[in-house]
Each structure stands twice: as C-alpha cells, then as structure tokens.
Design a protein around this motif. Structure first.
Motif, PDB file in Angstrom:
ATOM      1  N   ALA A   4      37.309  14.923 -12.669  1.00 55.73           N
ATOM      2  CA  ALA A   4      37.366  15.139 -14.115  1.00 55.73           C
ATOM      3  C   ALA A   4      36.021  15.600 -14.656  1.00 55.73           C
ATOM      4  N   THR A   5      34.937  15.004 -14.153  1.00 53.90           N
ATOM      5  CA  THR A   5      33.605  15.404 -14.596  1.00 53.90           C
ATOM      6  C   THR A   5      33.298  16.840 -14.188  1.00 53.90           C
ATOM      7  N   LYS A  12      30.494  28.959 -12.179  1.00 51.93           N
ATOM      8  CA  LYS A  12      29.167  29.337 -11.714  1.00 51.93           C
ATOM      9  C   LYS A  12      28.324  28.105 -11.424  1.00 51.93           C
ATOM     10  N   ASP A  13      28.401  27.078 -12.317  1.00 55.95           N
ATOM     11  CA  ASP A  13      27.653  25.841 -12.087  1.00 55.95           C
ATOM     12  C   ASP A  13      28.170  25.125 -10.845  1.00 55.95           C
ATOM     13  N   LEU A  14      29.488  25.133 -10.655  1.00 60.17           N
ATOM     14  CA  LEU A  14      30.062  24.482  -9.476  1.00 60.17           C
ATOM     15  C   LEU A  14      29.620  25.191  -8.206  1.00 60.17           C
ATOM     16  N   GLU A  32      38.958  25.273  -8.552  1.00 59.68           N
ATOM     17  CA  GLU A  32      39.597  24.053  -8.055  1.00 59.68           C
ATOM     18  C   GLU A  32      39.180  23.765  -6.609  1.00 59.68           C
ATOM     19  N   GLU A  33      39.007  24.822  -5.821  1.00 60.93           N
ATOM     20  CA  GLU A  33      38.557  24.622  -4.445  1.00 60.93           C
ATOM     21  C   GLU A  33      37.133  24.084  -4.418  1.00 60.93           C
ATOM     22  N   VAL A  39      33.806  16.999  -4.324  1.00 63.18           N
ATOM     23  CA  VAL A  39      34.232  15.587  -4.293  1.00 63.18           C
ATOM     24  C   VAL A  39      34.207  15.063  -2.862  1.00 63.18           C
ATOM     25  N   ARG A  40      34.716  15.860  -1.921  1.00 63.76           N
ATOM     26  CA  ARG A  40      34.707  15.427  -0.514  1.00 63.76           C
ATOM     27  C   ARG A  40      33.286  15.296   0.019  1.00 63.76           C
TER      28      ARG A  40
END
Length: 365
Positions: A4-5, A12-14, A32-33, A39-40
């Motif tokens: 969620a965060t 771009k930040d991800l 989403e990927e 997270v993993r």
C-alpha cells in the motif's frame, strides 16, 4: 515497507528503489511488478537480518540440558553464522567466477546502447578484490560494491554524477544517463561507510548520441552481435581518438570477428579476383517529424491531418528530396479557439563523388 505504501509512489521512484536494492530485471518491470519485487526483497532482507541476529545471540543453555551438548550446539550456531556471513560476502564479491579468472586482466568496458542508456561490463580477478579488502582494512566492513558515473566536462574534467550500488553474481549493468549528447566514464570498486572509495577498474570514455537518433535494443549479447558496428561506432570506435583497447578486445572476443574500418577488416586477398566487377551503391534519405500535443487536439502537417496516439504523441515519415523544403505543422485546440504553428525548414544537398579504385598491391604494402 508495504504494498500500500509503495503504490503511493510513482513508477519512476519505484524503479529507482529497485535499482538501488539490486532487483534483477527492474528496468523492464511495470509498476505492479516493481511493487511485488520490492516487497519480496524487503522480506528477504528482514529474514536475513533476523537470522544473523539470532545466530549472533547464540543459544541459551537450559539448566536441565546435559552439559555435554553445549559445545555441539555452540559449534552448530557458529557454523550457521559463518555460512550466513559467507552468503552476505558473496553479495559483495565482484570477482569473475570463471576458472581462469585469476589469469585475466581486470577491465571495465562501457558501451553506448542509446542516448539514455550505457551498458557496463567488467571482469575482475579475486586477487584484485583481496587487495581491496587489505587496503581498506576496517573500512571493508560495511563497504558496498558500486559503479561510479563521471560526466566529462568541456574542459575534460571528470565530474562525479552519482554512485550506483550493485551486487555480486553479475558481470554487467545498465546505467541510465540524462542530457544527451554527453560524455561519460565509469569506475567500479568499493565505497566505504565514510565515503572513501577504492577503485578496481576504470572504463573507457564514451559519448551518447543526440536524443532520437537510435532505436531501443534488448539486453543480451545477441542484440550486441546484431548491432555491434553501430554500438562500436557510438562508443567511439570510428572517432579520431579511436575506441579503447579494452572495448575492441571485448567485442572481438564475444563476436569472434575483427572490428574497425572496412579497409582494416574486410579488404584482403579476395579483392584480387573481382574480374572487373563494379560496385553498386545508391543512397536515399527520409525525414521523421515527431512531436506531442493535447490528446484532443487537431494536428496537421503540410495541410494533411496527423493521427495522434493515445498519449498525444505523433510521428510522421516524409521523403527528403534533394532540395530545400518548408514543412508547417499546425496544432489547434479541440474547440478551435487556440492554434499554434511550428515551421521546419530542411534542405538536402547530395553530392556524388568520383569513384576511387585502390590497387591491390598498394593496399597490402
């Protein structure tokens, strides 16, 4: 770090976070990927830190437990701690894993893939990594393997642009750059907590082409083989200074053929048996006009309507005759109230030079 965060961040930040955390294949992932991969990665890191903490604390011996089992259990904990430390150390090991790695020369080669991407490839011996560890001493603990990106200024000074944290187990890395055309040089080594840097290898200097001059290519050596001459040229292969020796050696090793001008690589004894055959050669040119407007705008080029893509961008291919021509591009708002015009003036001046025939004996003298 929760999904969620992460969803509140931009793609771009991800991508930047994934690159800093060493997520493999981040440059081709969608939002989403990227969230799932981050997270993993966070879970794996938390699990590793928890195991390390538990192993460091040791195991408390119960009063009812036979004393004879204590050394056995302590040695088991020590082995687990040692195995975990070895695993963490492998993540920092930049040495080549090939059997003959110790005999190879350390090298870092950078190639230009397009205006915004460089491809770095390195080969480092275990002995070089050992020297880095000995030279850094206590600073080795917590040191991170990084690629340093230097932007070459007009006065030939090298300005440090940023450090990119990498990880062991890989031998190449894609580096995103901005503001084409620009000149770059890379260094690979270890960055300590106190910001001191130990350099293992320094790359050749390359120049990125202007934006829009090359197509995207994929990330494997097959693509390099299919486009080797263009990559070699963009990386300085045909410049007055010439390509770096390491770059030429690397490409020739991988492709198993020489690289260079045709007079050096393709002119040989076969030319003696041409039997007067003439060289057929024809050249033509086109121009591509591209741009962007509001998605609901009406755009015309030389009076003809232009089809806009969903994001408002467009690209039109035009013939480029051997003369000067003026190309007006007009954009109108959906209600017709506002109109903007851009005029491109282009000129083609083709000159066909006299043919040059080289004597075979002179070419080999």
């Amino acid at each position: 770090m929760t999904a969620a965060t992460l969803r509140s961040l931009t793609a771009k930040d991800l991508a930047q976070m994934a690159r800093e955390r060493g997520v493999a294949g981040w440059h081709s992932m969608r939002k989403e990927e990227l969230i799932g991969a981050l997270v993993r990665a966070a879970k794996r890191r938390a699990s590793a830190e928890a195991k390390l903490a538990r192993a460091g604390e040791g195991r408390r011996v119960d009063a009812a437990e036979p004393v004879g089992l204590q050394p056995r259990r302590d040695s088991l904990a020590q082995r687990k701690l040692s195995q975990l430390q070895d695993k963490l150390a492998q993540g920092r090991n930049l040495a080549s894993g090939t059997p003959d790695a110790a005999a190879r020369q350390d090298r870092l080669v950078v190639m230009v893939r397009d205006p915004y991407w460089l491809h770095a490839y390195w080969e480092l011996s275990p002995r070089s990594v050992d020297r880095a560890q000995a030279a850094m001493g206590q600073r080795w603990h917590g040191a991170k393997p990084v690629i340093r990106v230097y932007k070459i200024q007009p006065d030939s000074a090298a300005l440090l642009e940023r450090d990119i944290q990498i990880h062991g187990g890989v031998r190449n890395w894609y580096v995103d750059v901005q503001d084409p055309p620009s000149d770059y040089r890379l260094e690979i080594g270890y960055l300590a907590i106190d910001d001191s840097f130990y350099c293992l290898a320094r790359s050749n200097e390359v120049s990125t082409p202007p934006a829009g001059t090359s197509d995207a290519v994929d990330d494997n050596w097959k693509a390099v083989a299919e486009d080797a001459d263009r990559i070699f040229a963009m990386s300085g292969g045909y410049s007055a200074q010439g390509a770096s020796r390491e770059l030429q050696e690397l490409l020739e090793e991988r492709l198993r053929r020489p690289l260079g001008t045709p007079m050096k690589t393709r002119y040989g004894s076969g030319a003696a048996g041409r039997d007067g055959e003439q060289l057929d050669f024809a050249v033509d040119a086109e121009i591509i006009v591209y741009g962007a407007a509001n998605r609901d705008a009406h755009v015309t080029l030389q009076g003809e309507p232009v089809q806009l893509r969903d994001d408002g961008t467009f690209a039109v291919r035009l013939s480029l005759p051997d003369r000067r021509q003026v190309i007006p591009i007009v954009a109108s708002s959906y209600d017709g109230v506002e109109q903007r015009t851009t005029i491109l003036a282009v000129e083609r001046n083709t000159k066909v030079m006299e043919p040059l025939t080289r004597d075979f004996a002179d070419a080999n003298s």
